[in-house]
Write an enzyme that holds these catalytic residues in place. Sequence first.
Site, PDB file in Angstrom:
ATOM      1  N   PHE A 152       0.810  -1.219   0.000  1.00  0.00           N
ATOM      2  CA  PHE A 152       0.000   0.000   0.000  1.00  0.00           C
ATOM      3  C   PHE A 152       0.840   1.264   0.000  1.00  0.00           C
ATOM      4  O   PHE A 152       0.372   2.325  -0.412  1.00  0.00           O
ATOM      5  CB  PHE A 152      -0.926   0.023   1.229  1.00  0.00           C
ATOM      6  CG  PHE A 152      -0.205   0.273   2.535  1.00  0.00           C
ATOM      7  CD1 PHE A 152       0.107   1.554   2.944  1.00  0.00           C
ATOM      8  CD2 PHE A 152       0.168  -0.785   3.357  1.00  0.00           C
ATOM      9  CE1 PHE A 152       0.776   1.788   4.146  1.00  0.00           C
ATOM     10  CE2 PHE A 152       0.841  -0.571   4.550  1.00  0.00           C
ATOM     11  CZ  PHE A 152       1.144   0.721   4.944  1.00  0.00           C
ATOM     12  N   ARG A 180      -5.625  -2.191  -0.113  1.00  0.00           N
ATOM     13  CA  ARG A 180      -5.782  -0.892   0.543  1.00  0.00           C
ATOM     14  C   ARG A 180      -5.618   0.276  -0.433  1.00  0.00           C
ATOM     15  O   ARG A 180      -6.120   1.367  -0.173  1.00  0.00           O
ATOM     16  CB  ARG A 180      -4.764  -0.762   1.680  1.00  0.00           C
ATOM     17  CG  ARG A 180      -4.969  -1.778   2.793  1.00  0.00           C
ATOM     18  CD  ARG A 180      -3.885  -1.653   3.840  1.00  0.00           C
ATOM     19  NE  ARG A 180      -4.112  -2.541   4.978  1.00  0.00           N
ATOM     20  CZ  ARG A 180      -3.341  -2.593   6.057  1.00  0.00           C
ATOM     21  NH1 ARG A 180      -2.282  -1.805   6.132  1.00  0.00           N
ATOM     22  NH2 ARG A 180      -3.611  -3.427   7.041  1.00  0.00           N
ATOM     23  N   CYS A 284       9.939   1.628   3.447  1.00  0.00           N
ATOM     24  CA  CYS A 284      10.984   0.702   3.872  1.00  0.00           C
ATOM     25  C   CYS A 284      12.361   1.345   3.903  1.00  0.00           C
ATOM     26  O   CYS A 284      13.314   0.727   4.378  1.00  0.00           O
ATOM     27  CB  CYS A 284      11.000  -0.534   2.968  1.00  0.00           C
ATOM     28  SG  CYS A 284      11.426  -0.177   1.257  1.00  0.00           S
ATOM     29  N   GLU A 384       9.987  -3.290  13.225  1.00  0.00           N
ATOM     30  CA  GLU A 384       9.633  -2.290  12.224  1.00  0.00           C
ATOM     31  C   GLU A 384       8.243  -1.759  12.573  1.00  0.00           C
ATOM     32  O   GLU A 384       7.236  -2.459  12.407  1.00  0.00           O
ATOM     33  CB  GLU A 384       9.626  -2.889  10.821  1.00  0.00           C
ATOM     34  CG  GLU A 384       9.310  -1.852   9.756  1.00  0.00           C
ATOM     35  CD  GLU A 384       9.236  -2.422   8.353  1.00  0.00           C
ATOM     36  OE1 GLU A 384       9.660  -1.730   7.423  1.00  0.00           O
ATOM     37  OE2 GLU A 384       8.742  -3.556   8.200  1.00  0.00           O
TER      38      GLU A 384
END
EC number: 1.2.1.27
Length: 483
Positions: A152, A180, A284, A384
């Site tokens: 997403f 999403r 990320c 994370e």
Amino acid sequence: MTETKTLKNFIGGQWVASTSGKEEIVPNPATGEVLAKVPISSREELDAAVAAAKEAFREWRKVPVPRRARILFRYQQLLVEHWEELARLVTLENGKVYEDAYGEVQRGIECVEFAAGIPTLMMGQQLPDIATGIESGMYRYPLGVVAGITPFNFPMMVPCWMFPLAIACGNTFVLKPSERTPLLANRLAELFTEAGLPAGVLNIVHGAHEVVNGILEHKDIKAVSFVGSQPVAEYVYKTAAAYGKRVQALAGAKNHSIVMPDADLDMAVTNIINAAFGSAGERCMACSVVVAVGDIADELVERLKKAADRIQIGNGLDQGVFLGPVIRESHKERTIKYIEIGEREGALLVRDGRRDAATSGKGYFVGPTIFDHVKPGMTIWTDEIFAPVLSVVRARDLDEAIEIANRSEFANGACIYTDSAKAIRQFREEIDAGMLGVNVAVPAPMAFFPFSGYKNSFYGDLHANGRDGVEFYTRKKMVTARH
């Protein structure tokens, strides 16, 4: 009241309504307004898409490489023409601010530009005299039907990592976008069709677990590209590999930024704020840990807090907003739990994003949150969080800073802020991460270089983008001939 539209799958060049009877809403994360409904398609609908892609491959593989490139060039032109529309769509369904969305569209366009250079990228190798009267050559060919499963957080850029290059290499493609953020994926397919892409070369199937498992297990899918969380990436890699597929699975991250005593603090603070809180921390390559070296720590933390206090939070389409919402209410609740865990485990909460005014209204907002005196091994250092939460760890020297960063199970990216050539060299040689930055906010490479994380940030052998991407989407034939 206008009825909310239900999106369709794109199979064999046709927009096809799902027959699964299952669907989910797609809300605007900034307002909660329902933008659309997305079907949760069945395995049978995936099978239809794969069959269409397999049939289209019979002719697409024969299309001359320069002709494929021209379709990619036309696609690039259409994306540029619709740049603002695409950026607005990213903001509506993802929540990131328009400036970030605009930049994401640019990165997607750059991926298409790279793929359009396929005539050079597909070149093989030849040696005319391996023995007297004998020559040998290597030729590249497409794999067949390949698939992508995308997240997403980058609904434009990540799909554009995958299907333009795969298709340019002569493959046909089945895309399963995040349920999403499905709106942008459908628009990308519409524009590719307008560019002249034949029916069946690109197919889109919306869905969830059933479609994902169908992709991983389908005998006619030769390769799978995935971007998402670490547990799912590991599952995708192991499952698809067990079915004999080529796999690249890009996973989670816990990127560290090391700030040395000689750093330009104005630049470091600006970059860290952008890297930690841009796109609500949902990327990320976000900076989620700062390692402050030596006696610079107190001033650095003070400056980070002041800069975070100035951040405007709100709807990403509003002027001046820097920080938009996270993707869903459930993710907001998850982030708040991590903040509570950080307090409970003894980290010092310097700035509490739960208290920002925007968090009490509509939308899924969490303000910029900063912890100091975080210790390696604490949950907020290890996991994370994928949200606007920044942890500051203190280190005596560069040796300890690198040791702290290298203890993470992830190895996507890392940055250092310094003017010392010696420190930069040590960082480059010793840090255990795939993408390194020196005095830059986010060291994500452009499309002609590989996106090269490793450890638990990547499962596979060949990375996305660059020459690795071409290698991933092609197979080689060696021809040896006597004349």
